[in-house]
Write an enzyme that holds these catalytic residues in place. Structure first.
Site, PDB file in Angstrom:
ATOM      1  N   ILE A  85       0.694  -1.220  -0.057  1.00  0.00           N
ATOM      2  CA  ILE A  85      -0.045   0.097   0.026  1.00  0.00           C
ATOM      3  C   ILE A  85       0.896   1.241  -0.145  1.00  0.00           C
ATOM      4  O   ILE A  85       0.677   2.218  -0.635  1.00  0.00           O
ATOM      5  CB  ILE A  85      -0.958   0.143   1.082  1.00  0.00           C
ATOM      6  CG1 ILE A  85      -2.113   0.922   1.038  1.00  0.00           C
ATOM      7  CG2 ILE A  85      -0.083   0.079   2.516  1.00  0.00           C
ATOM      8  CD1 ILE A  85      -2.826   1.220  -0.211  1.00  0.00           C
TER       9      ILE A  85
ATOM     10  N   GLY B  13      -5.172  -6.996   0.512  1.00  0.00           N
ATOM     11  CA  GLY B  13      -5.937  -5.926   1.366  1.00  0.00           C
ATOM     12  C   GLY B  13      -4.936  -4.760   1.630  1.00  0.00           C
ATOM     13  O   GLY B  13      -4.382  -4.336   0.456  1.00  0.00           O
ATOM     14  N   GLU B  14      -4.908  -4.372   2.872  1.00  0.00           N
ATOM     15  CA  GLU B  14      -4.150  -2.861   2.899  1.00  0.00           C
ATOM     16  C   GLU B  14      -4.695  -1.789   2.250  1.00  0.00           C
ATOM     17  O   GLU B  14      -4.091  -0.761   2.667  1.00  0.00           O
ATOM     18  CB  GLU B  14      -2.461  -3.070   2.533  1.00  0.00           C
ATOM     19  CG  GLU B  14      -1.821  -4.312   3.204  1.00  0.00           C
ATOM     20  CD  GLU B  14      -0.587  -4.292   2.565  1.00  0.00           C
ATOM     21  OE1 GLU B  14       0.287  -5.494   3.183  1.00  0.00           O
ATOM     22  OE2 GLU B  14       0.080  -3.576   1.922  1.00  0.00           O
ATOM     23  N   GLY B  15      -5.553  -2.149   1.579  1.00  0.00           N
ATOM     24  CA  GLY B  15      -6.156  -0.721   0.809  1.00  0.00           C
ATOM     25  C   GLY B  15      -5.315  -0.552  -0.811  1.00  0.00           C
ATOM     26  O   GLY B  15      -5.726   0.038  -1.443  1.00  0.00           O
TER      27      GLY B  15
END
Length: 355
Positions: A97, A315-317
């Site tokens: 990210i 994930g993480e954005g």
């Protein structure tokens, strides 16, 4: 309280700016609708912001971090300490990210809403509600009061960022084991069988996957979350970072700022937010279809269609960061493309020819 106030402030999309945006898009030097989802996105942004010529300025990705007692059941091959170890990598720009957020021109806001250990790293916001959740296979994740507080942390953080100028918000998560409570939330609020919405998370093998499905089933049996009460579901089988992300959605929607959701975890948070306030759905921009089993089902449950299909599952954005480029593209189309009249063109039987 803040949560009730925020829920009441979430409004409807503005119809007139949407109609004006649609008319503008149909007048541009292209066949009507030929830019597909980009046109739909521009119209949605007009409805959210009230501006028929929407623009994107300052953008932020808010990453909520929390730990989960259910890791004691062996549902993850990754050790819990990775949750707090990853946070500096986010802010230093060397995690996924960090790289993709920088590419998107988004600043990262990393929030400790429930990490199991003290986090003393410059730049991480300390909004810890409690140090990790309880083991949902044996009891509730948290109290109802803690669930409300987690949601309110998200509201406070996003509205602070909007006050600083944020016009586009992305969601990110960090929490080893958080696919398990997300699956439990999906099953409880969506009425799905645990086997349908429980996936491999951090590359678990078949044995661990079966264990995860059994743990999710046990969590639902032990806690009996009420699907008509999203706060009850969050408190009994959810996660602190999931609650925080639900709050980010509600807080942004109340301020009429669009929210780009990421993968499975943030979409589970969206289920909570939309269950609390159905109008919040109109402020959501689905970024991508995760490789995590169950993501497609919960997106369909929310009536959302992802824009990207990249088989990502970090994930993480990261998916939200990539989709911010598409949000920018939608705005540039409606603002920078010329209409037939502006370009000195005319349309005849769908063909564009010079006057």
């Amino acid at each position: 309280m803040l949560l009730e106030k925020t829920i009441g402030e979430v409004g409807m999309l503005h119809e007139r700016p949407m109609a004006e945006a649609r008319e503008r898009l149909d007048s541009l030097i292209k066949p009507p609708g030929s830019l597909g989802r980009l046109e739909e996105l521009a119209i949605q942004l007009a409805g959210i912001t009230g501006n028929p010529r929407p623009v994107v300025g300052d953008r932020v990705i808010i990453i909520m971090a929390g730990d989960h007692g259910v890791v004691a059941e062996g549902v993850s091959v990754a050790p819990q300490e990775i949750t707090h170890q990853q946070l500096p990598a986010f802010l230093n720009g060397v995690a996924g990210i960090g790289v993709l957020g920088r590419l998107a021109g988004a600043r990262l806001v990393v929030v400790d809403v429930g990490v199991a250990v003290p986090v003393d790293y410059p730049g991480v916001l300390n909004r810890k509600v409690r140090p990790g959740t309880g083991n949902i296979a044996r009891g509730p994740a948290m109290t109802r009061e803690e669930a409300v507080r987690a949601v309110e942390v998200g509201i406070e953080v996003v509205q602070e960022e909007i006050d600083r100028g944020a016009t586009l918000v992305g969601l990110g998560d960090m929490g080893i084991g958080n696919t398990t409570p997300s699956s439990a939330i999906a099953a409880a609020l969506g009425g799905f069988d645990p086997g349908e919405v429980t996936g491999r998370g951090t590359l678990v093998n078949d044995e661990v996957l079966q264990r995860k499905i059994e743990v999710v089933s046990r969590a639902l049996e032990v806690n009996r979350p009420d699907p008509a009460d999203p706060l009850d579901v969050l408190a009994k089988v959810g996660g602190l970072e999931i609650g925080g992300l639900a709050g980010v959605i509600l807080g942004a929607a109340a301020r009429r700022v669009p929210v780009v959701i990421d993968g499975f975890i943030t979409t589970a948070a969206a289920m909570v937010a939309v269950a609390l306030q159905p109008r919040a759905r109109e402020f959501l921009i689905p970024s991508h279809l995760s490789g995590e089993r169950g993501h497609r089902l919960i997106l369909e449950h929310l009536g959302l269609v992802p824009m990207l299909h990249l088989n990502m599952r970090l994930g993480e954005g990261t998916g939200a960061a990539l989709a911010m480029h598409l949000v920018e593209a939608a705005c540039r189309i409606i603002n920078q493309m010329a209409s037939f009249s502006e370009a000195g063109l005319t349309a005849l039987d769908g063909e564009k020819i010079l006057k």
